[in-house]
Motif scaffolding. Structure first.
Motif, PDB file in Angstrom:
ATOM      1  N   ASP A   1       0.847  -1.197   0.093  1.00 39.28           N
ATOM      2  CA  ASP A   1       0.078   0.046   0.200  1.00 39.28           C
ATOM      3  C   ASP A   1       0.713   1.010  -0.058  1.00 39.28           C
ATOM      4  OD1 ASP A   1       0.936  -0.124   2.407  1.00 39.28           O
ATOM      5  OD2 ASP A   1      -0.887   0.089   3.699  1.00 39.28           O
ATOM      6  N   ASP A   2       2.191   1.096  -0.605  1.00 40.09           N
ATOM      7  CA  ASP A   2       3.000   2.208  -0.778  1.00 40.09           C
ATOM      8  C   ASP A   2       2.904   2.691  -2.108  1.00 40.09           C
ATOM      9  OD1 ASP A   2       4.181   0.198  -1.951  1.00 40.09           O
ATOM     10  OD2 ASP A   2       6.134   0.518  -1.091  1.00 40.09           O
ATOM     11  N   ARG A   3       2.245   2.429  -2.795  1.00 43.39           N
ATOM     12  CA  ARG A   3       2.299   3.069  -4.393  1.00 43.39           C
ATOM     13  C   ARG A   3       0.875   3.424  -4.864  1.00 43.39           C
ATOM     14  NH1 ARG A   3       5.278  -1.505  -6.742  1.00 43.39           N
ATOM     15  NH2 ARG A   3       6.079  -1.369  -5.023  1.00 43.39           N
ATOM     16  N   LEU A   4       0.953   4.509  -5.741  1.00 46.45           N
ATOM     17  CA  LEU A   4      -0.157   4.780  -6.520  1.00 46.45           C
ATOM     18  C   LEU A   4      -0.010   4.577  -8.194  1.00 46.45           C
ATOM     19  CD1 LEU A   4      -2.899   6.667  -5.868  1.00 46.45           C
ATOM     20  CD2 LEU A   4      -1.388   8.715  -6.680  1.00 46.45           C
ATOM     21  N   THR A   5      -0.921   4.213  -8.526  1.00 45.44           N
ATOM     22  CA  THR A   5      -1.149   3.729 -10.099  1.00 45.44           C
ATOM     23  C   THR A   5      -2.040   4.229 -10.561  1.00 45.44           C
ATOM     24  OG1 THR A   5      -2.462   1.588  -9.876  1.00 45.44           O
ATOM     25  CG2 THR A   5      -0.022   1.416  -9.554  1.00 45.44           C
ATOM     26  N   PRO A   6      -2.039   4.371 -12.166  1.00 46.11           N
ATOM     27  CA  PRO A   6      -3.030   4.927 -12.962  1.00 46.11           C
ATOM     28  C   PRO A   6      -4.449   4.368 -12.295  1.00 46.11           C
ATOM     29  CG  PRO A   6      -1.392   4.498 -14.301  1.00 46.11           C
ATOM     30  CD  PRO A   6      -1.162   3.938 -13.044  1.00 46.11           C
ATOM     31  N   ALA A   7      -4.560   2.931 -12.007  1.00 51.94           N
ATOM     32  CA  ALA A   7      -5.883   2.501 -11.993  1.00 51.94           C
ATOM     33  C   ALA A   7      -6.283   2.469 -10.420  1.00 51.94           C
ATOM     34  CB  ALA A   7      -5.709   0.892 -12.068  1.00 51.94           C
ATOM     35  N   LYS A   8      -5.111   3.353  -9.627  1.00 59.80           N
ATOM     36  CA  LYS A   8      -5.432   3.292  -8.063  1.00 59.80           C
ATOM     37  C   LYS A   8      -5.496   4.621  -7.608  1.00 59.80           C
ATOM     38  CE  LYS A   8      -3.751   1.675  -3.627  1.00 59.80           C
ATOM     39  NZ  LYS A   8      -2.526   1.094  -3.163  1.00 59.80           N
ATOM     40  N   PRO A   9      -6.430   5.688  -7.888  1.00 59.51           N
ATOM     41  CA  PRO A   9      -6.251   7.048  -7.449  1.00 59.51           C
ATOM     42  C   PRO A   9      -6.401   7.121  -5.838  1.00 59.51           C
ATOM     43  CG  PRO A   9      -8.431   6.485  -8.051  1.00 59.51           C
ATOM     44  CD  PRO A   9      -7.660   5.121  -8.356  1.00 59.51           C
ATOM     45  N   LEU A  10      -6.044   8.135  -5.313  1.00 62.47           N
ATOM     46  CA  LEU A  10      -5.969   8.250  -3.761  1.00 62.47           C
ATOM     47  C   LEU A  10      -7.148   9.253  -3.478  1.00 62.47           C
ATOM     48  CD1 LEU A  10      -3.959   7.562  -1.070  1.00 62.47           C
ATOM     49  CD2 LEU A  10      -3.287  10.012  -1.315  1.00 62.47           C
ATOM     50  N   LEU A  11      -8.028   8.740  -2.636  1.00 62.64           N
ATOM     51  CA  LEU A  11      -9.070   9.516  -2.303  1.00 62.64           C
ATOM     52  C   LEU A  11      -9.077   9.896  -0.851  1.00 62.64           C
ATOM     53  CD1 LEU A  11     -11.895   7.228  -4.221  1.00 62.64           C
ATOM     54  CD2 LEU A  11     -10.864   9.560  -4.858  1.00 62.64           C
ATOM     55  N   PRO A  12      -9.845  10.925  -0.417  1.00 64.92           N
ATOM     56  CA  PRO A  12     -10.153  11.150   1.017  1.00 64.92           C
ATOM     57  C   PRO A  12     -10.254  10.065   1.967  1.00 64.92           C
ATOM     58  CG  PRO A  12     -11.254  12.754  -0.204  1.00 64.92           C
ATOM     59  CD  PRO A  12     -10.795  11.715  -1.152  1.00 64.92           C
ATOM     60  N   GLY A  13      -9.439   9.765   3.047  1.00 66.64           N
ATOM     61  CA  GLY A  13      -9.437   8.716   3.878  1.00 66.64           C
ATOM     62  C   GLY A  13      -8.411   7.579   3.423  1.00 66.64           C
ATOM     63  N   ASP A  14      -7.871   7.608   2.279  1.00 66.06           N
ATOM     64  CA  ASP A  14      -6.916   6.734   1.691  1.00 66.06           C
ATOM     65  C   ASP A  14      -5.624   7.159   2.294  1.00 66.06           C
ATOM     66  OD1 ASP A  14      -8.845   5.276   0.630  1.00 66.06           O
ATOM     67  OD2 ASP A  14      -8.409   6.028  -1.342  1.00 66.06           O
ATOM     68  N   LYS A  15      -4.711   6.211   2.299  1.00 69.44           N
ATOM     69  CA  LYS A  15      -3.272   6.722   2.401  1.00 69.44           C
ATOM     70  C   LYS A  15      -2.139   5.708   1.991  1.00 69.44           C
ATOM     71  CE  LYS A  15      -3.214   4.929   7.360  1.00 69.44           C
ATOM     72  NZ  LYS A  15      -3.264   5.462   8.660  1.00 69.44           N
ATOM     73  N   LEU A  16      -1.131   6.249   1.395  1.00 68.42           N
ATOM     74  CA  LEU A  16       0.046   5.259   1.031  1.00 68.42           C
ATOM     75  C   LEU A  16       0.934   5.253   2.447  1.00 68.42           C
ATOM     76  CD1 LEU A  16       0.981   6.869  -2.333  1.00 68.42           C
ATOM     77  CD2 LEU A  16      -0.837   5.083  -1.687  1.00 68.42           C
ATOM     78  N   VAL A  17       1.422   4.147   2.626  1.00 63.06           N
ATOM     79  CA  VAL A  17       2.222   3.922   4.020  1.00 63.06           C
ATOM     80  C   VAL A  17       3.598   3.348   3.287  1.00 63.06           C
ATOM     81  CG1 VAL A  17       2.525   2.708   6.158  1.00 63.06           C
ATOM     82  CG2 VAL A  17       0.485   3.441   5.507  1.00 63.06           C
TER      83      VAL A  17
ATOM     84  N   ASP B   1       1.859   3.862 -19.369  1.00 61.75           N
ATOM     85  CA  ASP B   1       1.869   2.363 -19.038  1.00 61.75           C
ATOM     86  C   ASP B   1       2.878   1.765 -18.067  1.00 61.75           C
ATOM     87  OD1 ASP B   1      -0.533   2.432 -20.551  1.00 61.75           O
ATOM     88  OD2 ASP B   1       0.577   1.553 -22.283  1.00 61.75           O
ATOM     89  N   GLY B   2       2.552   1.205 -17.009  1.00 57.63           N
ATOM     90  CA  GLY B   2       3.639   0.688 -15.984  1.00 57.63           C
ATOM     91  C   GLY B   2       4.320   1.885 -15.029  1.00 57.63           C
ATOM     92  N   ALA B   3       3.651   3.047 -15.228  1.00 52.05           N
ATOM     93  CA  ALA B   3       4.296   4.232 -14.315  1.00 52.05           C
ATOM     94  C   ALA B   3       3.746   4.077 -12.935  1.00 52.05           C
ATOM     95  CB  ALA B   3       4.177   5.579 -14.997  1.00 52.05           C
ATOM     96  N   VAL B   4       4.425   4.313 -11.904  1.00 51.94           N
ATOM     97  CA  VAL B   4       3.969   4.063 -10.320  1.00 51.94           C
ATOM     98  C   VAL B   4       4.586   5.280  -9.639  1.00 51.94           C
ATOM     99  CG1 VAL B   4       6.069   2.660  -9.745  1.00 51.94           C
ATOM    100  CG2 VAL B   4       3.737   2.548  -8.303  1.00 51.94           C
ATOM    101  N   ALA B   5       3.762   5.803  -8.696  1.00 53.80           N
ATOM    102  CA  ALA B   5       4.468   6.516  -7.871  1.00 53.80           C
ATOM    103  C   ALA B   5       4.612   5.753  -6.367  1.00 53.80           C
ATOM    104  CB  ALA B   5       3.357   7.746  -7.606  1.00 53.80           C
ATOM    105  N   LEU B   6       5.770   6.126  -5.861  1.00 54.29           N
ATOM    106  CA  LEU B   6       5.909   5.282  -4.503  1.00 54.29           C
ATOM    107  C   LEU B   6       6.373   6.025  -3.451  1.00 54.29           C
ATOM    108  CD1 LEU B   6       8.326   2.808  -6.329  1.00 54.29           C
ATOM    109  CD2 LEU B   6       6.294   2.013  -5.285  1.00 54.29           C
ATOM    110  N   LEU B   7       6.032   5.902  -2.292  1.00 54.76           N
ATOM    111  CA  LEU B   7       6.284   6.535  -1.051  1.00 54.76           C
ATOM    112  C   LEU B   7       7.499   5.765  -0.484  1.00 54.76           C
ATOM    113  CD1 LEU B   7       6.228   8.596   1.188  1.00 54.76           C
ATOM    114  CD2 LEU B   7       4.395   7.279   2.228  1.00 54.76           C
TER     115      LEU B   7
END
Length: 662
Positions: A21-37, A122-128
């Protein structure tokens, strides 16, 4: 069939629990209440409101905070000057073009990243990451963007605080506007874009605090060890700090909304500051005025030697200081001021030796001071030593203790003629008269005492000049390998034994820092005139140390006997004694285990030499932290042999009837 479904269900659970749960992908937006750890559980990224009591109606932001500390502590904010709006929610999306886009519930874009990737997302990812860095990577693991390049008010491990001294640009930290307002505040921090050698805090366009030359820092705590490194690649200087273990990542530098720069460590529930500047007192930039300095121990302003308060002795030195005597250029001299944080507005001259730096300032009548600062902790393309030169006023100086260095300041007159002009006139008149009278007196005494003097000298030659050591060997009259130094030269080197040159004191007397004419720094031990064992102490040191040669024993350079003055001249060790680190709360953190182990080994080697390998077996009898000196690289050297004893070649034990040492 049932067993198969059970296995499939178990595998699905494992896949679910193992999914990071440390990443964000195009198919997985971050909404209020969500968090990356982050994988180590230390950092979290998500939506937050700085006012938790009104979180439903207040503005919200995207930020990073410490996930495992109850006191919510934010280290980065994306949209600090563009919140979602009161009562509106937000959404953070990784687009197909590999951009991070933050928008509110009305579709208004509040913040975004931009990149030059043209191959699609395609394949890009944002990581904490575990260090608290939020990074955007392409499918081939190329880094597109990172939050470390866009800091807010906090420096985390491995962050680079850089300055390009050729383009005069630097990365900046900007404080929050208030304790619950992350928008851009009035304080910001960066490396000095002109030289990269110091760190500045500014309030608007005015300097608020200045670090002086920042050579790197070290600190340790029960949670781990932290060190910093400064690198100069010939164009850019940057500093970064790291920690020895994962738990120690709960350290950070923070620029507070009130302008204080703090090094903080987590106590588990909250934060404890280990370092805070400018804090209270006189450490704010220029608070002591021209030619004044801040005494960090008393936290008050004082005037540099040779200066007085600008508006008379009844005025506050914070208004600045003026010279007691005007400069004449060719008749001036330079006074050494030790342990000083160098003033601001220096000219930074590379690739100069100490003598070249001195000569450059001496021949320029507009040069008011110079310093030769060792920047050995900087990994640089050039030599580690640097020449700093000042013209005009000296501003923002500080008596900084062991963190400072020597400042050489130009004063009028010769080193021995620094009195007021009125007093000088009196001496010019009285000196010839006094000289004439003394000459007549000396001639008279010589005539009266000539015969008696010869008789006394004959009797004196039959006796040892000094009290003999408790040893079976006669060693005082041997040819000892050191030089005799004139008392006048020692007095000049120590500014006439000025209090500002005192390095330490004990029952034997005081130790002064001095600089000989050739620029060599020395430590001068001046035995007290009322010291009961002064003769024996002095003789012991001269006889023993002059015969010893070992890298872990302090080196005796010379001695001086002048009337009732007894002086010993040693090599100068800039880090002084071990007790000043062990028993000082602020300094003991510098002694990490590798340094302590190196000191232990060095002292052991020195003792082994004294006990077994030297020409005479010597027992120190007063070994303690204050008698273990440390050189610039923290290597130990045993000192103070005033109470030592010499054993005979075949002796294995000795008894004493009195207590010595501590």
């Amino acid at each position: 069939m049932g067993k198969t479904l059970c296995v499939i269900f178990t595998l699905l659970l494992l896949i679910c629990f193992c999914e990071s749960d440390d990443r964000l992908t195009p198919a997985k937006p971050l909404l209020p209440g969500d968090k990356l750890v982050s994988n180590n559980g230390i950092f979290a990224l998500g939506f937050f409101s700085p006012d938790p009591e009104n979180s439903t109606t207040a503005n919200s932001y995207i930020g990073i905070w410490y996930h495992d500390i109850p006191e919510r502590t934010y280290v980065w904010v994306a949209n600090r000057d563009n919140p979602t709006g009161s009562g509106l929610s937000g959404k953070l999306v990784l687009t197909n073009t590999s951009d991070l886009v933050l928008s509110n519930s009305k579709g208004r874009v509040l913040w975004r990243t931009t990149n030059n990737i043209t191959t699609g997302g395609d394949g890009a990812v944002a990581l904490l990451l575990e260090a608290g860095n939020f990074v955007l990577q392409s499918r081939n693991f190329t880094q597109i963007w990172q939050s470390y390049d866009h800091p807010t008010d906090t420096i985390l491990p491995s962050f680079k605080l850089w300055a390009n001294y050729k383009t005069h640009t630097a990365v900046r930290l900007v404080a929050w506007k208030g304790p619950q307002d992350p928008s851009t505040g009035e304080f910001f921090l960066s490396r000095d874009p002109g030289t990269g050698l110091q760190i500045l805090t500014l309030r608007g366009t005015s300097k608020y605090w200045r670090s002086g030359l920042w050579n790197g820092a070290e600190a340790s705590d029960k949670n781990g060890f932290m060190w910093s490194q400064i690198v100069d690649d010939g164009e850019t200087i940057y500093s970064t700090y790291n920690t020895g273990n994962s738990s120690a990542r709960r350290w950070h530098w923070k620029l507070d909304y009130n302008g204080d720069l703090m090094l903080r460590i987590s106590s588990g529930q909250s934060w404890m500051p280990l370092f805070k500047r400018p804090d209270d007192g006189c450490r704010r930039y220029g608070s002591c005025g021209p030619f004044g300095y801040c005494d960090m121990f008393d936290k008050i302003c004082r005037c540099l030697d040779g200066f007085q308060p600008a508006h008379g002795f009844g005025a506050s030195p914070s208004r600045g200081c003026v010279r007691k005597e005007n400069l004449t250029c060719r008749g001036d001299h330079f006074l050494t001021l030790p342990e000083m944080k160098v003033p601001d507005k220096f000219v930074y001259v590379r690739n100069r030796s100490f003598d070249e730096c001195t000569a450059e300032c001496e021949r320029d009548c507009s040069c008011t001071a110079y310093a030769y600062t060792n920047l050995s902790s900087i990994v640089a393309t050039g030599g580690p030593s640097r020449c700093l030169i000042w013209t005009g006023e000296l501003v923002d100086s500080e008596k900084a203790g062991m963190l400072g260095g020597n400042l050489y300041i130009r004063l009028a007159g010769s080193p021995v003629n620094t009195t007021k002009s009125g007093v000088s006139v009196v001496f010019k008149i009285a000196l010839p008269v006094i000289t004439f009278l003394l000459t007549l007196t000396c001639i008279y005494l010589v005539c009266i005492c000539k015969q008696k003097g010869i008789q006394v000298n004959k009797e004196t030659l039959k006796k040892p000049a000094l009290k003999h050591l408790s040893t079976s060997q006669e060693v005082w009259d041997q040819n000892l390998e050191f030089q005799s130094i004139r008392f006048e030269d020692i007095a000049a080197a120590t500014n006439s034994f000025h209090d500002t040159n005192v390095l330490g004191k004990g029952g034997f007397g005081k130790v002064y820092k001095g600089m000989l004419e050739d620029g060599k720094e020395v430590a001068v031990k001046r035995l007290s005139k009322g010291f009961d064992q002064g003769i024996e102490h002095f003789r012991n040191e001269v006889v023993l140390i002059a015969k010893l040669q070992h890298k872990n024993l302090v080196r005796l350079l010379g001695c001086c006997i002048h009337e009732d003055e007894k002086l010993l001249i040693y090599e100068y060790l800039p880090n002084k004694s071990l007790d000043q680190f062990l028993f000082d709360v602020a300094r003991k953190s510098i002694l990490d285990w590798p340094k302590r182990f190196n000191i232990i080994k060095g002292v052991a080697r020195g003792l082994l030499y004294l006990h077994q390998d030297s020409r005479t077996t010597i027992i120190h009898r007063d070994l303690k932290p204050s008698n273990i000196l440390l050189d610039v690289e923290m290597n130990p050297k045993i000192s103070d042999f005033g109470m030592a004893r010499i054993f005979g070649g075949n002796e294995q034990q000795e008894s004493t009837r009195r207590v010595v040492g501590t």
